[in-house]
Motif scaffolding. Sequence first.
Motif, PDB file in Angstrom:
ATOM      1  N   MET A   1       0.804  -1.188   0.000  1.00  0.00           N
ATOM      2  CA  MET A   1       0.000   0.000   0.000  1.00  0.00           C
ATOM      3  C   MET A   1       0.849   1.253   0.000  1.00  0.00           C
ATOM      4  O   MET A   1       0.409   2.292  -0.424  1.00  0.00           O
ATOM      5  CB  MET A   1      -0.845   0.008   1.260  1.00  0.00           C
ATOM      6  CG  MET A   1      -2.045  -0.808   1.070  1.00  0.00           C
ATOM      7  SD  MET A   1      -3.407   0.160   1.428  1.00  0.00           S
ATOM      8  CE  MET A   1      -4.064  -0.448   2.815  1.00  0.00           C
ATOM      9  N   SER A   2       1.984   1.148   0.448  1.00  0.00           N
ATOM     10  CA  SER A   2       2.855   2.311   0.476  1.00  0.00           C
ATOM     11  C   SER A   2       3.248   2.736  -0.926  1.00  0.00           C
ATOM     12  O   SER A   2       3.511   3.897  -1.183  1.00  0.00           O
ATOM     13  CB  SER A   2       4.094   2.020   1.332  1.00  0.00           C
ATOM     14  OG  SER A   2       4.838   1.000   0.725  1.00  0.00           O
ATOM     15  N   VAL A   3       3.301   1.767  -1.858  1.00  0.00           N
ATOM     16  CA  VAL A   3       3.598   2.097  -3.250  1.00  0.00           C
ATOM     17  C   VAL A   3       2.480   2.945  -3.815  1.00  0.00           C
ATOM     18  O   VAL A   3       2.716   3.955  -4.489  1.00  0.00           O
ATOM     19  CB  VAL A   3       3.792   0.793  -4.075  1.00  0.00           C
ATOM     20  CG1 VAL A   3       3.981   1.107  -5.543  1.00  0.00           C
ATOM     21  CG2 VAL A   3       4.939  -0.010  -3.540  1.00  0.00           C
ATOM     22  N   PHE A   4       1.236   2.546  -3.564  1.00  0.00           N
ATOM     23  CA  PHE A   4       0.083   3.312  -4.068  1.00  0.00           C
ATOM     24  C   PHE A   4       0.002   4.680  -3.428  1.00  0.00           C
ATOM     25  O   PHE A   4      -0.339   5.655  -4.084  1.00  0.00           O
ATOM     26  CB  PHE A   4      -1.227   2.541  -3.834  1.00  0.00           C
ATOM     27  CG  PHE A   4      -1.352   1.346  -4.721  1.00  0.00           C
ATOM     28  CD1 PHE A   4      -1.425   1.481  -6.105  1.00  0.00           C
ATOM     29  CD2 PHE A   4      -1.389   0.075  -4.175  1.00  0.00           C
ATOM     30  CE1 PHE A   4      -1.540   0.373  -6.905  1.00  0.00           C
ATOM     31  CE2 PHE A   4      -1.508  -1.033  -4.973  1.00  0.00           C
ATOM     32  CZ  PHE A   4      -1.593  -0.895  -6.348  1.00  0.00           C
ATOM     33  N   SER A   5       0.316   4.745  -2.145  1.00  0.00           N
ATOM     34  CA  SER A   5       0.272   6.042  -1.486  1.00  0.00           C
ATOM     35  C   SER A   5       1.364   6.952  -2.017  1.00  0.00           C
ATOM     36  O   SER A   5       1.186   8.159  -2.134  1.00  0.00           O
ATOM     37  CB  SER A   5       0.380   5.888   0.039  1.00  0.00           C
ATOM     38  OG  SER A   5       1.619   5.319   0.372  1.00  0.00           O
ATOM     39  N   GLY A   6       2.523   6.389  -2.405  1.00  0.00           N
ATOM     40  CA  GLY A   6       3.612   7.173  -2.993  1.00  0.00           C
ATOM     41  C   GLY A   6       3.218   7.699  -4.368  1.00  0.00           C
ATOM     42  O   GLY A   6       3.497   8.847  -4.734  1.00  0.00           O
ATOM     43  N   ILE A   7       2.561   6.872  -5.169  1.00  0.00           N
ATOM     44  CA  ILE A   7       2.098   7.287  -6.501  1.00  0.00           C
ATOM     45  C   ILE A   7       1.035   8.354  -6.358  1.00  0.00           C
ATOM     46  O   ILE A   7       1.038   9.364  -7.076  1.00  0.00           O
ATOM     47  CB  ILE A   7       1.580   6.076  -7.297  1.00  0.00           C
ATOM     48  CG1 ILE A   7       2.733   5.113  -7.597  1.00  0.00           C
ATOM     49  CG2 ILE A   7       0.923   6.525  -8.583  1.00  0.00           C
ATOM     50  CD1 ILE A   7       2.303   3.839  -8.240  1.00  0.00           C
ATOM     51  N   LYS A   8       0.158   8.122  -5.418  1.00  0.00           N
ATOM     52  CA  LYS A   8      -0.931   9.074  -5.183  1.00  0.00           C
ATOM     53  C   LYS A   8      -0.364  10.416  -4.780  1.00  0.00           C
ATOM     54  O   LYS A   8      -0.803  11.462  -5.254  1.00  0.00           O
ATOM     55  CB  LYS A   8      -1.876   8.540  -4.104  1.00  0.00           C
ATOM     56  CG  LYS A   8      -3.057   9.417  -3.857  1.00  0.00           C
ATOM     57  CD  LYS A   8      -3.957   8.774  -2.821  1.00  0.00           C
ATOM     58  CE  LYS A   8      -5.076   9.687  -2.454  1.00  0.00           C
ATOM     59  NZ  LYS A   8      -5.919   9.170  -1.404  1.00  0.00           N
ATOM     60  N   LYS A   9       0.628  10.424  -3.924  1.00  0.00           N
ATOM     61  CA  LYS A   9       1.240  11.658  -3.441  1.00  0.00           C
ATOM     62  C   LYS A   9       1.953  12.369  -4.589  1.00  0.00           C
ATOM     63  O   LYS A   9       1.870  13.581  -4.736  1.00  0.00           O
ATOM     64  CB  LYS A   9       2.223  11.344  -2.311  1.00  0.00           C
ATOM     65  CG  LYS A   9       2.742  12.530  -1.606  1.00  0.00           C
ATOM     66  CD  LYS A   9       3.591  12.064  -0.428  1.00  0.00           C
ATOM     67  CE  LYS A   9       4.124  13.258   0.321  1.00  0.00           C
ATOM     68  NZ  LYS A   9       4.998  12.902   1.399  1.00  0.00           N
ATOM     69  N   THR A  10       2.651  11.611  -5.451  1.00  0.00           N
ATOM     70  CA  THR A  10       3.361  12.196  -6.591  1.00  0.00           C
ATOM     71  C   THR A  10       2.362  12.814  -7.569  1.00  0.00           C
ATOM     72  O   THR A  10       2.593  13.907  -8.091  1.00  0.00           O
ATOM     73  CB  THR A  10       4.196  11.108  -7.308  1.00  0.00           C
ATOM     74  OG1 THR A  10       5.046  10.480  -6.360  1.00  0.00           O
ATOM     75  CG2 THR A  10       5.018  11.691  -8.426  1.00  0.00           C
TER      76      THR A  10
END
Length: 187
Positions: free
Chosen positions: A1-10
């Motif tokens: 989930m941290s990958v998705f949250s990183g993409i979302k933040k970017t």
Amino acid sequence: MSVFSGIKKTVEQKPYILAILVCILLTAWMLSGNSNAEEQMVRKNATSAEVEDTIPSVEVTTFTPSAVSRSIELYGRTEPKRTLDLSSELEGSVDKILAMEGDFVKQGQIILELNKDDRIEQLASAKALVIQRRIEYRGARSLSDKGLQGKSNLEQAYAALTEAKALVKSREVLLEKAQYARLFLVF
């Protein structure tokens, strides 16, 4: 989930990256359909050649024109839309007929003249009677003013004068009606 949250933040910080990615995907999709359309064109050209081989032959017939006469015979009976019975207010013989049977007439149009007979003489007699009654009334009034005659004789003379004037008016109306008869339609 941290990958998705990183993409979302970017994407939230740099939204143009998402727009570029969508443009690249759409361009790839459109280019992939272009080669498919070329294959369909090749197939279509091949089938049109096959269709040309199967076209049937046409036979031509020449016609010469000729006159055709057509006639329709109809039998019928016409009737007027309206009929009118005309009656006169006066007795007398008809002197002139100004509208014939079957003619179109309008309201108020003169259609006939009646014979005047003795109506002119009757009018002249009534006018002479008015003159006589006027003289009698003036005499009765003069005598009444001097006190030599009663009021009832004055009133009788006035009534006779009024009656004579009414007689003149009725004779004039009768003479006018005899000179022409107008048509007054009531439907």
